[in-house]
Design a protein around this motif. Sequence first.
Motif, short mmCIF file in Angstrom:
data_model
loop_
_atom_site.label_atom_id
_atom_site.label_comp_id
_atom_site.label_asym_id
_atom_site.label_seq_id
_atom_site.Cartn_x
_atom_site.Cartn_y
_atom_site.Cartn_z
N GLY A 67 0.82 -1.21 0.00
CA GLY A 67 0.00 0.00 0.00
C GLY A 67 0.85 1.25 0.00
N LEU A 68 2.13 1.08 -0.36
CA LEU A 68 3.07 2.21 -0.44
C LEU A 68 3.74 2.25 -1.80
CD1 LEU A 68 4.99 1.86 2.97
CD2 LEU A 68 3.16 3.48 2.45
N PHE B 187 8.02 7.67 1.23
CA PHE B 187 7.13 6.52 1.10
C PHE B 187 5.69 7.04 1.21
CE2 PHE B 187 10.13 2.94 2.75
CZ PHE B 187 11.10 3.35 1.83
N ILE B 188 4.93 6.87 0.14
CA ILE B 188 3.61 7.48 0.04
C ILE B 188 2.52 6.40 -0.01
CG2 ILE B 188 2.14 8.95 -1.41
CD1 ILE B 188 4.87 10.19 -2.40
N PRO B 189 1.52 6.50 0.86
CA PRO B 189 0.46 5.48 0.89
C PRO B 189 -0.58 5.71 -0.21
CG PRO B 189 0.03 7.13 2.57
CD PRO B 189 1.35 7.51 1.93
N TYR B 190 -1.27 4.65 -0.59
CA TYR B 190 -2.36 4.76 -1.56
C TYR B 190 -3.41 3.72 -1.22
CZ TYR B 190 -0.39 0.64 -3.89
OH TYR B 190 0.08 -0.63 -4.16
N ASP B 191 -4.57 3.84 -1.85
CA ASP B 191 -5.70 2.97 -1.57
C ASP B 191 -5.56 1.65 -2.34
OD1 ASP B 191 -8.11 1.77 -1.03
OD2 ASP B 191 -9.34 3.32 -1.99
N LEU B 192 -5.29 0.57 -1.63
CA LEU B 192 -5.12 -0.74 -2.27
C LEU B 192 -6.41 -1.23 -2.93
CD1 LEU B 192 -2.92 -2.66 0.32
CD2 LEU B 192 -2.35 -2.28 -2.10
N ALA B 193 -7.54 -0.75 -2.47
CA ALA B 193 -8.83 -1.25 -2.97
C ALA B 193 -9.35 -0.46 -4.17
CB ALA B 193 -9.86 -1.21 -1.85
N ARG B 194 -8.65 0.61 -4.55
CA ARG B 194 -9.17 1.47 -5.63
C ARG B 194 -9.28 0.73 -6.95
NH1 ARG B 194 -7.63 5.24 -9.57
NH2 ARG B 194 -5.44 4.62 -9.41
N ILE B 195 -8.26 -0.05 -7.28
CA ILE B 195 -8.24 -0.84 -8.52
C ILE B 195 -7.89 -2.27 -8.14
CG2 ILE B 195 -7.15 -1.16 -10.78
CD1 ILE B 195 -6.50 1.79 -10.80
N PRO B 196 -8.69 -3.26 -8.54
CA PRO B 196 -8.43 -4.65 -8.16
C PRO B 196 -7.07 -5.18 -8.61
CG PRO B 196 -10.65 -4.41 -9.03
CD PRO B 196 -9.95 -3.13 -9.30
N ASP B 197 -6.60 -4.76 -9.78
CA ASP B 197 -5.33 -5.23 -10.31
C ASP B 197 -4.19 -4.52 -9.58
OD1 ASP B 197 -2.88 -5.03 -12.13
OD2 ASP B 197 -4.09 -6.46 -13.26
N THR C 257 -0.71 0.04 -8.46
CA THR C 257 0.59 0.55 -8.03
C THR C 257 1.20 1.46 -9.09
OG1 THR C 257 0.96 -1.47 -6.76
CG2 THR C 257 2.88 -0.08 -7.20
N SER C 258 1.16 1.00 -10.35
CA SER C 258 1.75 1.76 -11.44
C SER C 258 1.10 3.13 -11.59
CB SER C 258 1.62 0.98 -12.75
OG SER C 258 2.13 1.72 -13.84
N GLU C 259 -0.22 3.17 -11.52
CA GLU C 259 -0.92 4.45 -11.67
C GLU C 259 -0.58 5.40 -10.53
OE1 GLU C 259 -5.09 4.18 -12.37
OE2 GLU C 259 -4.87 2.96 -14.18
N ASN C 260 -0.46 4.87 -9.33
CA ASN C 260 -0.12 5.72 -8.18
C ASN C 260 1.33 6.20 -8.25
OD1 ASN C 260 -2.32 6.01 -5.94
ND2 ASN C 260 -2.58 3.96 -6.79
#
Length: 221
Positions: free
Chosen positions: A100-101, A145-155, A160-163
């Motif tokens: 998630g990072l 190290f930046i967090p992102y929403d793991l549930a936003r995109i199933p793949d 990860t790539s988009e974030n």
Amino acid sequence: MNQFKMSLFLPPISPVKDSTTGRIIQPPTLTPYKEITLQEVYKLITSSERLKTLTETVRRAVENGDEKVYRMLKQQTLPYVTPCGVFSYRKSDSLTGPSGLIVVDIDHLDSRREAEKLKRQLFDDLLLRPVLAFTSPSGHGVKAFIPYDLARIPDTKQNTSENIHWAMNYVQAIYDFHSSHPDREDKKTNHSGKGVDRSGKDLVRACFLSYDEEALIRREI
């Protein structure tokens, strides 16, 4: 606090070769040493005397203006992590669990003072909200190290790539480094000048650890 987890690898990240014959005398480390949490990474970079000594040696090469020695020391002596997750092997398809990072790496700044200032600016950025920010091995850069929403995109790979791309583009645009074209990488030095390092965009991207007793960690996520 969220237990962000990743893999810790011991050096070297690339083969160590005999300077005379070119023969490989130590292969790169491809299997992780252990799984490590964000809090453990923070403790390592703020309190390890061993890492402090290694970092000081790497930075002396920078101060002496010897880019070749700096890169060699960094690759052959510094431990590193895979911020995007836990891996069984250093390959993108060997991910066992996303963290998630993502990591944004800014380097080739003009001074350590500029790096320290940027570290605080990035950490206080209300959109990025890094959970960890520390000064890079060179002393003239910052790793966040930046967090992102793991549930936003199933793949997982797509998410990860988009974030990664979003964070890199945001930092480059907002903090305006005036570097060369963001997608044109210098093949010789593996960087694109002052600004965001775009040389690694995949899941298994490595992040070298360096001693920073003033690293910033977000206690509450």
